[in-house]
Design an enzyme around this catalytic site. Structure first.
Site, PDB file in Angstrom:
ATOM      1  N   SER A   1       0.933  -1.144  -0.111  1.00 56.83           N
ATOM      2  CA  SER A   1      -0.023  -0.140  -0.005  1.00 56.83           C
ATOM      3  C   SER A   1       0.908   1.285  -0.077  1.00 56.83           C
ATOM      4  CB  SER A   1      -0.914   0.109   1.445  1.00 56.83           C
ATOM      5  OG  SER A   1      -1.630   1.239   1.151  1.00 56.83           O
TER       6      SER A   1
ATOM      7  N   HIS B   1      -1.023  -1.059  -4.292  1.00 57.54           N
ATOM      8  CA  HIS B   1      -2.378  -0.672  -4.085  1.00 57.54           C
ATOM      9  C   HIS B   1      -2.399   0.846  -3.563  1.00 57.54           C
ATOM     10  CE1 HIS B   1      -6.245  -1.460  -2.023  1.00 57.54           C
ATOM     11  NE2 HIS B   1      -5.898  -0.702  -1.077  1.00 57.54           N
TER      12      HIS B   1
ATOM     13  N   ASP C   1      -4.508   4.278  -2.198  1.00 61.15           N
ATOM     14  CA  ASP C   1      -5.613   4.429  -1.414  1.00 61.15           C
ATOM     15  C   ASP C   1      -5.891   5.963  -1.566  1.00 61.15           C
ATOM     16  OD1 ASP C   1      -6.228   2.009  -0.035  1.00 61.15           O
ATOM     17  OD2 ASP C   1      -4.170   2.287   1.101  1.00 61.15           O
TER      18      ASP C   1
ATOM     19  N   MET D   1      -8.566   8.846  -0.245  1.00 64.82           N
ATOM     20  CA  MET D   1      -9.353   9.071   0.537  1.00 64.82           C
ATOM     21  C   MET D   1      -9.802  10.469   0.536  1.00 64.82           C
ATOM     22  SD  MET D   1      -7.355   7.405   3.763  1.00 64.82           S
ATOM     23  CE  MET D   1      -6.874   5.844   3.740  1.00 64.82           C
TER      24      MET D   1
ATOM     25  N   HIS E   1      -7.994   1.831  -4.741  1.00 63.64           N
ATOM     26  CA  HIS E   1      -9.045   1.681  -3.856  1.00 63.64           C
ATOM     27  C   HIS E   1      -9.706   3.048  -3.433  1.00 63.64           C
ATOM     28  CE1 HIS E   1     -10.008   0.388   0.654  1.00 63.64           C
ATOM     29  NE2 HIS E   1     -10.954   0.695  -0.160  1.00 63.64           N
TER      30      HIS E   1
ATOM     31  N   MET F   1     -11.915   5.522  -1.678  1.00 67.39           N
ATOM     32  CA  MET F   1     -12.311   5.802  -0.206  1.00 67.39           C
ATOM     33  C   MET F   1     -13.109   7.176  -0.322  1.00 67.39           C
ATOM     34  SD  MET F   1     -10.138   3.748   2.082  1.00 67.39           S
ATOM     35  CE  MET F   1      -8.639   3.677   0.827  1.00 67.39           C
TER      36      MET F   1
ATOM     37  N   MET G   1     -12.468  -5.536   3.516  1.00 68.19           N
ATOM     38  CA  MET G   1     -11.796  -4.447   4.553  1.00 68.19           C
ATOM     39  C   MET G   1     -11.714  -5.204   6.013  1.00 68.19           C
ATOM     40  SD  MET G   1     -10.826  -1.556   3.339  1.00 68.19           S
ATOM     41  CE  MET G   1      -9.915  -1.248   4.756  1.00 68.19           C
TER      42      MET G   1
ATOM     43  N   GLY H   1      -9.472   4.147   6.391  1.00 69.91           N
ATOM     44  CA  GLY H   1      -9.026   5.499   6.756  1.00 69.91           C
ATOM     45  C   GLY H   1      -7.770   5.748   6.910  1.00 69.91           C
ATOM     46  N   PHE H   2      -7.151   4.773   7.662  1.00 71.91           N
ATOM     47  CA  PHE H   2      -5.912   4.896   8.142  1.00 71.91           C
ATOM     48  C   PHE H   2      -4.925   3.328   8.095  1.00 71.91           C
ATOM     49  CE2 PHE H   2      -8.532   7.491  10.426  1.00 71.91           C
ATOM     50  CZ  PHE H   2      -7.891   8.629  10.564  1.00 71.91           C
ATOM     51  N   GLY H   3      -3.735   3.785   7.778  1.00 71.47           N
ATOM     52  CA  GLY H   3      -2.919   2.430   7.644  1.00 71.47           C
ATOM     53  C   GLY H   3      -2.400   2.235   9.129  1.00 71.47           C
ATOM     54  N   GLY H   4      -1.956   1.057   9.491  1.00 72.59           N
ATOM     55  CA  GLY H   4      -1.287   0.503  10.694  1.00 72.59           C
ATOM     56  C   GLY H   4      -2.256   0.233  11.717  1.00 72.59           C
TER      57      GLY H   4
ATOM     58  N   ASP I   1      -7.790  -6.179   2.955  1.00 68.63           N
ATOM     59  CA  ASP I   1      -6.907  -4.906   3.052  1.00 68.63           C
ATOM     60  C   ASP I   1      -7.034  -4.322   4.459  1.00 68.63           C
ATOM     61  OD1 ASP I   1      -5.956  -2.575   2.568  1.00 68.63           O
ATOM     62  OD2 ASP I   1      -7.461  -1.394   1.401  1.00 68.63           O
ATOM     63  N   GLY I   2      -5.918  -4.369   5.260  1.00 71.42           N
ATOM     64  CA  GLY I   2      -6.005  -3.771   6.588  1.00 71.42           C
ATOM     65  C   GLY I   2      -5.342  -4.837   7.365  1.00 71.42           C
ATOM     66  N   GLY I   3      -4.098  -4.338   8.100  1.00 69.07           N
ATOM     67  CA  GLY I   3      -3.511  -5.067   9.191  1.00 69.07           C
ATOM     68  C   GLY I   3      -2.973  -6.421   8.756  1.00 69.07           C
TER      69      GLY I   3
ATOM     70  N   GLY J   1       0.669  -2.435   4.146  1.00 71.38           N
ATOM     71  CA  GLY J   1       1.076  -1.214   4.093  1.00 71.38           C
ATOM     72  C   GLY J   1       2.135  -1.049   5.244  1.00 71.38           C
TER      73      GLY J   1
END
Ligand code: DX5
Ligand code: ZN
Length: 219
Positions: free
Chosen positions: A8, A33, A35, A37, A66, A68, A137, A142-145, A175-177, A197
């Site tokens: 990401s 990827h 993102d 937003m 992606h 958002m 998701m 909204g946020f990485g990490g 996508d995410g974590g 990411g």
């Protein structure tokens, strides 16, 4: 098909974006990827076309975008021109999802639908055959990490079942974590594309981290 790793760009170093693109180009990653937003659909603003232009110039791999954002239909053509090959809109942001997917395909891109953590897979019952990709998701967008939501495994299995039942060709993206801890189990549940990411860019050697993730996911 082997599982694709999609780093990401949100977690890249924007002061050294060309350098990070060259790293991704050389790596075992299959896709970028990207993102986008808008600060309305999600409580954060990331980047738009100026960054897309840098990616288009330097990336040698698929740009997986992606969105958002609210009212994504307004920007389909612009993202096609900016080099997106896969364009994913959010289920929750589309009143006329079938029309949005058709527009994306009309502009020569693969059409994806993203589901927020609270949105059930069964909402796609009537449209799965029209989705080239479904992005599940595994954090609130909204946020990485952020921390991975465990229920995602169940959603991926359910989605895999829906795709098979309908003889659809839809890819599943998570996508995410995503990290080395869950990459294998997600692949086993049916994931085809894993976005990462923080797990890539927060490590001292992102190139080896991508290689390790790729290996774990495909083991
Ligand atoms: C979150 C984004 C993700 C994010 C993933 O809203 O859609 O693509 O960049 O980042 P990590 O892997 O750090 O959770
Ligand atoms: Zn994303």
């Amino acid at each position: 098909m082997s599982v694709i790793i999609a780093p990401s760009v949100l977690s890249a170093d924007f002061g050294n974006l060309q350098r990070d693109c060259e790293m991704i180009n050389q790596s075992d990653a299959g896709w970028y990827h990207v993102d986008v937003m808008d600060g309305v659909f999600v409580p954060n603003i990331s980047f738009g076309f100026p960054v897309m232009n840098v990616l288009k110039k330097h990336a040698t791999k698929t740009l997986d975008v992606h969105l958002m954002i609210v009212e994504p239909d307004r920007y389909i053509q612009r993202f096609a021109e900016a080099g997106a090959e896969v364009l994913t809109v959010h289920y929750e942001a589309c009143t006329h999802l079938h029309r949005s997917l058709a527009e994306i395909k009309k502009h020569g891109m693969k059409a994806g639908v993203a589901l927020n953590p609270h949105t059930p897979v069964s909402n796609l019952n009537g449209i799965i055959q029209d989705c080239n990709l479904v992005l599940v998701m595994s954090v609130n967008p909204g946020f990485g990490g952020q921390a991975f939501i465990e229920n995602t495994h169940r959603k991926v299995s359910e989605l895999k079942e829906l795709i098979e039942k309908n003889n659809a060709q839809t890819l599943i993206e998570v996508d995410g974590g995503v990290s080395a801890q869950n990459a294998r189990s997600l692949a086993q549940a049916g994931a085809d594309v894993l976005v990462a990411g923080n797990a890539v860019f927060a490590t001292p050697d992102p190139l080896s981290t991508i290689a390790a993730l790729h290996k774990t996911a495909n083991s």
